[in-house]
Scaffold this motif. Structure first.
Motif, PDB file in Angstrom:
ATOM      1  N   THR A  34      28.958 -35.142 133.426  1.00 36.15           N
ATOM      2  CA  THR A  34      30.120 -36.016 133.596  1.00 36.15           C
ATOM      3  C   THR A  34      31.293 -35.402 132.861  1.00 36.15           C
ATOM      4  O   THR A  34      31.148 -34.930 131.736  1.00 36.15           O
ATOM      5  N   LEU A  35      32.449 -35.409 133.492  1.00 31.89           N
ATOM      6  CA  LEU A  35      33.641 -34.871 132.858  1.00 31.89           C
ATOM      7  C   LEU A  35      34.047 -35.791 131.723  1.00 31.89           C
ATOM      8  O   LEU A  35      34.394 -36.947 131.940  1.00 31.89           O
ATOM      9  N   GLY A  36      33.995 -35.261 130.481  1.00 25.54           N
ATOM     10  CA  GLY A  36      34.249 -36.085 129.312  1.00 25.54           C
ATOM     11  C   GLY A  36      35.712 -36.161 128.932  1.00 25.54           C
ATOM     12  O   GLY A  36      36.324 -37.227 128.965  1.00 25.54           O
ATOM     13  N   TYR A  37      36.290 -35.033 128.577  1.00 25.56           N
ATOM     14  CA  TYR A  37      37.675 -34.995 128.116  1.00 25.56           C
ATOM     15  C   TYR A  37      38.190 -33.573 128.192  1.00 25.56           C
ATOM     16  O   TYR A  37      37.440 -32.636 128.440  1.00 25.56           O
ATOM     17  N   CYS A  38      39.497 -33.416 127.969  1.00 24.94           N
ATOM     18  CA  CYS A  38      40.125 -32.100 127.960  1.00 24.94           C
ATOM     19  C   CYS A  38      40.269 -31.645 126.507  1.00 24.94           C
ATOM     20  O   CYS A  38      40.959 -32.283 125.718  1.00 24.94           O
ATOM     21  N   GLU A  39      39.618 -30.566 126.153  1.00 19.40           N
ATOM     22  CA  GLU A  39      39.677 -30.005 124.803  1.00 19.40           C
ATOM     23  C   GLU A  39      41.014 -29.304 124.554  1.00 19.40           C
ATOM     24  O   GLU A  39      41.596 -29.422 123.482  1.00 19.40           O
ATOM     25  N   GLU A  40      41.461 -28.550 125.571  1.00 19.91           N
ATOM     26  CA  GLU A  40      42.709 -27.795 125.420  1.00 19.91           C
ATOM     27  C   GLU A  40      43.348 -27.591 126.784  1.00 19.91           C
ATOM     28  O   GLU A  40      42.661 -27.491 127.793  1.00 19.91           O
ATOM     29  N   CYS A  41      44.673 -27.518 126.781  1.00 19.21           N
ATOM     30  CA  CYS A  41      45.444 -27.288 127.999  1.00 19.21           C
ATOM     31  C   CYS A  41      46.491 -26.221 127.702  1.00 19.21           C
ATOM     32  O   CYS A  41      47.238 -26.346 126.735  1.00 19.21           O
ATOM     33  N   ARG A  42      46.527 -25.155 128.526  1.00 20.81           N
ATOM     34  CA  ARG A  42      47.510 -24.072 128.363  1.00 20.81           C
ATOM     35  C   ARG A  42      48.374 -23.989 129.602  1.00 20.81           C
ATOM     36  O   ARG A  42      47.873 -23.889 130.713  1.00 20.81           O
TER      37      ARG A  42
END
Length: 76
Positions: A34-42
């Motif tokens: 399951t897609l949990g969360y976004c750790e990082e976005c560039r």
């Protein structure tokens, strides 16, 4: 949207997986399928937003992904 790492969604059953969308790179947490969360976005121009800085604003880029985008991660 395309996967930007060598391992597939099923190989990274619990951990981080990278995806690329129009030059943006998202590091997403796969929480047991399951897609949990976004750790990082560039961004394409090099700006970086991380989980720690984003929590102050209360937004998570995962919330903006369509169901189709999320399901396309598991196909690869």
């Amino acid at each position: 949207m395309r996967r930007a790492c060598k391992q597939s969604w099923s190989e990274i059953y619990h951990g981080l997986i990278s995806a690329e969308i129009d030059g943006w790179r998202l590091t997403l947490f796969n929480d047991c399928g399951t897609l949990g969360y976004c750790e990082e976005c560039r961004s394409p121009d090099g700006r970086v937003e991380s989980l720690e800085t984003r929590q102050r604003c209360g937004t998570d880029p995962v919330e903006f992904l369509s169901g189709w985008n999320v399901s396309s991660l598991s196909v690869y």
